[in-house]
Design a protein around this motif. Structure first.
Motif, PDB file in Angstrom:
ATOM      1  N   GLY A  59       9.629  40.993  28.063  1.00 37.55           N
ATOM      2  CA  GLY A  59       8.630  40.598  29.050  1.00 37.55           C
ATOM      3  C   GLY A  59       7.209  40.973  28.682  1.00 37.55           C
ATOM      4  N   ARG A  60       7.015  41.593  27.529  1.00 41.29           N
ATOM      5  CA  ARG A  60       5.657  41.972  27.107  1.00 41.29           C
ATOM      6  C   ARG A  60       4.884  40.789  26.526  1.00 41.29           C
ATOM      7  NH1 ARG A  60       8.652  45.794  24.632  1.00 41.29           N
ATOM      8  NH2 ARG A  60       7.929  45.144  22.593  1.00 41.29           N
ATOM      9  N   ARG A  61       5.592  39.743  26.152  1.00 45.08           N
ATOM     10  CA  ARG A  61       4.922  38.559  25.594  1.00 45.08           C
ATOM     11  C   ARG A  61       5.349  37.326  26.394  1.00 45.08           C
ATOM     12  NH1 ARG A  61       6.266  36.989  19.610  1.00 45.08           N
ATOM     13  NH2 ARG A  61       4.874  38.712  19.138  1.00 45.08           N
ATOM     14  N   VAL A  62       4.371  36.488  26.707  1.00 47.39           N
ATOM     15  CA  VAL A  62       4.656  35.217  27.357  1.00 47.39           C
ATOM     16  C   VAL A  62       3.954  34.113  26.565  1.00 47.39           C
ATOM     17  CG1 VAL A  62       2.739  35.437  29.020  1.00 47.39           C
ATOM     18  CG2 VAL A  62       4.681  33.935  29.539  1.00 47.39           C
ATOM     19  N   GLU A  63       4.666  33.031  26.373  1.00 43.16           N
ATOM     20  CA  GLU A  63       4.125  31.876  25.663  1.00 43.16           C
ATOM     21  C   GLU A  63       4.043  30.714  26.643  1.00 43.16           C
ATOM     22  OE1 GLU A  63       6.241  29.190  22.576  1.00 43.16           O
ATOM     23  OE2 GLU A  63       5.378  30.869  21.465  1.00 43.16           O
ATOM     24  N   LEU A  64       2.847  30.157  26.788  1.00 41.81           N
ATOM     25  CA  LEU A  64       2.604  29.032  27.692  1.00 41.81           C
ATOM     26  C   LEU A  64       2.332  27.792  26.861  1.00 41.81           C
ATOM     27  CD1 LEU A  64       0.117  30.767  30.158  1.00 41.81           C
ATOM     28  CD2 LEU A  64       2.609  30.836  30.150  1.00 41.81           C
ATOM     29  N   THR A  65       3.105  26.748  27.086  1.00 42.79           N
ATOM     30  CA  THR A  65       2.938  25.500  26.345  1.00 42.79           C
ATOM     31  C   THR A  65       2.384  24.433  27.273  1.00 42.79           C
ATOM     32  OG1 THR A  65       4.808  26.059  24.923  1.00 42.79           O
ATOM     33  CG2 THR A  65       4.117  23.752  24.947  1.00 42.79           C
ATOM     34  N   PHE A  66       1.383  23.715  26.777  1.00 42.04           N
ATOM     35  CA  PHE A  66       0.772  22.606  27.505  1.00 42.04           C
ATOM     36  C   PHE A  66       0.845  21.369  26.622  1.00 42.04           C
ATOM     37  CE2 PHE A  66      -1.099  26.498  29.025  1.00 42.04           C
ATOM     38  CZ  PHE A  66      -1.113  26.337  30.391  1.00 42.04           C
ATOM     39  N   GLN A  67       1.474  20.327  27.126  1.00 39.44           N
ATOM     40  CA  GLN A  67       1.569  19.075  26.374  1.00 39.44           C
ATOM     41  C   GLN A  67       0.252  18.326  26.497  1.00 39.44           C
ATOM     42  OE1 GLN A  67       4.098  18.404  24.402  1.00 39.44           O
ATOM     43  NE2 GLN A  67       5.212  20.192  25.134  1.00 39.44           N
ATOM     44  N   LEU A  68      -0.165  17.734  25.406  1.00 44.38           N
ATOM     45  CA  LEU A  68      -1.379  16.929  25.401  1.00 44.38           C
ATOM     46  C   LEU A  68      -0.979  15.470  25.557  1.00 44.38           C
ATOM     47  CD1 LEU A  68      -3.288  18.668  22.495  1.00 44.38           C
ATOM     48  CD2 LEU A  68      -3.566  19.022  24.944  1.00 44.38           C
ATOM     49  N   THR A  69      -1.629  14.779  26.473  1.00 45.57           N
ATOM     50  CA  THR A  69      -1.314  13.372  26.675  1.00 45.57           C
ATOM     51  C   THR A  69      -2.070  12.543  25.644  1.00 45.57           C
ATOM     52  OG1 THR A  69      -3.080  13.269  28.310  1.00 45.57           O
ATOM     53  CG2 THR A  69      -0.841  13.571  29.137  1.00 45.57           C
ATOM     54  N   PRO A  70      -1.420  11.556  25.064  1.00 41.47           N
ATOM     55  CA  PRO A  70      -2.108  10.697  24.096  1.00 41.47           C
ATOM     56  C   PRO A  70      -3.287   9.991  24.756  1.00 41.47           C
ATOM     57  CG  PRO A  70       0.266  10.284  24.088  1.00 41.47           C
ATOM     58  CD  PRO A  70      -0.030  11.184  25.250  1.00 41.47           C
ATOM     59  N   ALA A  71      -4.380   9.889  24.033  1.00 38.89           N
ATOM     60  CA  ALA A  71      -5.605   9.300  24.578  1.00 38.89           C
ATOM     61  C   ALA A  71      -5.408   7.845  24.985  1.00 38.89           C
ATOM     62  CB  ALA A  71      -6.737   9.401  23.553  1.00 38.89           C
ATOM     63  N   GLU A  72      -4.480   7.124  24.316  1.00 41.19           N
ATOM     64  CA  GLU A  72      -4.309   5.714  24.615  1.00 41.19           C
ATOM     65  C   GLU A  72      -3.481   5.464  25.875  1.00 41.19           C
ATOM     66  OE1 GLU A  72      -3.459   7.072  21.666  1.00 41.19           O
ATOM     67  OE2 GLU A  72      -1.299   7.029  21.592  1.00 41.19           O
ATOM     68  N   THR A  73      -2.878   6.489  26.451  1.00 39.82           N
ATOM     69  CA  THR A  73      -2.095   6.314  27.672  1.00 39.82           C
ATOM     70  C   THR A  73      -3.047   6.269  28.863  1.00 39.82           C
ATOM     71  OG1 THR A  73      -0.247   7.520  26.719  1.00 39.82           O
ATOM     72  CG2 THR A  73      -0.258   7.277  29.105  1.00 39.82           C
ATOM     73  N   SER A  74      -2.983   5.205  29.618  1.00 36.39           N
ATOM     74  CA  SER A  74      -3.865   5.084  30.784  1.00 36.39           C
ATOM     75  C   SER A  74      -3.163   5.655  32.010  1.00 36.39           C
ATOM     76  CB  SER A  74      -4.230   3.614  31.008  1.00 36.39           C
ATOM     77  OG  SER A  74      -3.096   2.912  31.495  1.00 36.39           O
ATOM     78  N   PRO A  75      -3.926   6.047  33.031  1.00 32.41           N
ATOM     79  CA  PRO A  75      -3.326   6.612  34.244  1.00 32.41           C
ATOM     80  C   PRO A  75      -2.326   5.647  34.902  1.00 32.41           C
ATOM     81  CG  PRO A  75      -5.694   6.981  34.242  1.00 32.41           C
ATOM     82  CD  PRO A  75      -5.365   6.103  33.068  1.00 32.41           C
ATOM     83  N   THR A  76      -2.559   4.342  34.807  1.00 31.13           N
ATOM     84  CA  THR A  76      -1.639   3.399  35.434  1.00 31.13           C
ATOM     85  C   THR A  76      -0.298   3.371  34.721  1.00 31.13           C
ATOM     86  OG1 THR A  76      -2.617   1.601  34.148  1.00 31.13           O
ATOM     87  CG2 THR A  76      -3.418   1.896  36.403  1.00 31.13           C
ATOM     88  N   GLN A  77      -0.294   3.618  33.417  1.00 21.17           N
ATOM     89  CA  GLN A  77       0.966   3.638  32.688  1.00 21.17           C
ATOM     90  C   GLN A  77       1.789   4.868  33.059  1.00 21.17           C
ATOM     91  OE1 GLN A  77      -0.670   3.457  28.724  1.00 21.17           O
ATOM     92  NE2 GLN A  77       0.062   1.370  28.442  1.00 21.17           N
ATOM     93  N   THR A  78       1.141   5.999  33.276  1.00 24.67           N
ATOM     94  CA  THR A  78       1.868   7.231  33.554  1.00 24.67           C
ATOM     95  C   THR A  78       2.334   7.305  35.003  1.00 24.67           C
ATOM     96  OG1 THR A  78      -0.185   8.402  33.985  1.00 24.67           O
ATOM     97  CG2 THR A  78       0.715   8.563  31.762  1.00 24.67           C
ATOM     98  N   THR A  79       1.734   6.506  35.888  1.00 25.07           N
ATOM     99  CA  THR A  79       2.140   6.572  37.297  1.00 25.07           C
ATOM    100  C   THR A  79       2.919   5.324  37.719  1.00 25.07           C
ATOM    101  OG1 THR A  79       0.018   5.627  37.988  1.00 25.07           O
ATOM    102  CG2 THR A  79       0.199   8.042  37.965  1.00 25.07           C
ATOM    103  N   ALA A  80       3.288   4.484  36.788  1.00 25.62           N
ATOM    104  CA  ALA A  80       3.971   3.239  37.119  1.00 25.62           C
ATOM    105  C   ALA A  80       5.300   3.486  37.839  1.00 25.62           C
ATOM    106  CB  ALA A  80       4.225   2.421  35.857  1.00 25.62           C
ATOM    107  N   ALA A  81       5.967   4.590  37.555  1.00 25.14           N
ATOM    108  CA  ALA A  81       7.257   4.876  38.179  1.00 25.14           C
ATOM    109  C   ALA A  81       7.099   5.464  39.585  1.00 25.14           C
ATOM    110  CB  ALA A  81       8.055   5.842  37.307  1.00 25.14           C
TER     111      ALA A  81
END
Length: 146
Positions: free
Chosen positions: A123-145
């Protein structure tokens, strides 16, 4: 993979150093605004936990912050010099008996803001990962579902 590391003494005032580190990383690595907010809150909370709970405000102990940059993700690693803790045995801050408690929400918050959270070194070390969204993905494509 690019990496940047800093080391800070366990003083709450050094959260400002961490905020500057994140701001500089945002500019250097062109981190998107929508991810930047999550990173700022989650990483500063993890460092704050390391200072308060891990190193118990001992200014002679350090917190180590590393950033690993890959094309599709960022990983922040926060490590303290404390005794560690059992990250699997934490009270649920959303449980009715804990709603009024002023503390106990940091790791809950971190787990909701980062895409992945991994603890190691007792518990002395924590690793936080953040995914980067590709620049070509538009908000409408990611919220279509939705």
């Amino acid at each position: 993979m690019k990496q940047v590391k800093i080391q800070i003494p366990s003083l709450v005032e050094n959260i400002r150093v961490v905020e500057s580190f994140i701001d500089n990383s945002k500019d250097t690595f062109q981190i998107e605004d929508d991810i930047y907010g999550n990173i700022m809150v989650a990483v500063t909370e993890a460092v704050n936990n390391a200072i308060r709970h891990g190193n118990k405000f001992d200014k002679d102990k350090n917190v180590y912050l590393s950033l690993y940059v890959q094309p599709n993700q960022l990983k922040f690693e926060i490590e303290d010099e404390g005794t560690g803790f059992n990250h699997e045995n934490l009270d649920d801050p959303t449980a009715p008996e804990n709603i009024e408690n002023p503390g106990g929400r940091g790791i809950f918050l971190i787990r909701h803001l980062a895409d992945a959270v991994e603890f190691s070194k007792e518990g002395r070390r924590v690793e936080l990962t953040f995914q980067l969204t590709p620049a070509e993905t538009s908000p409408t494509q990611t919220t279509a579902a939705a």
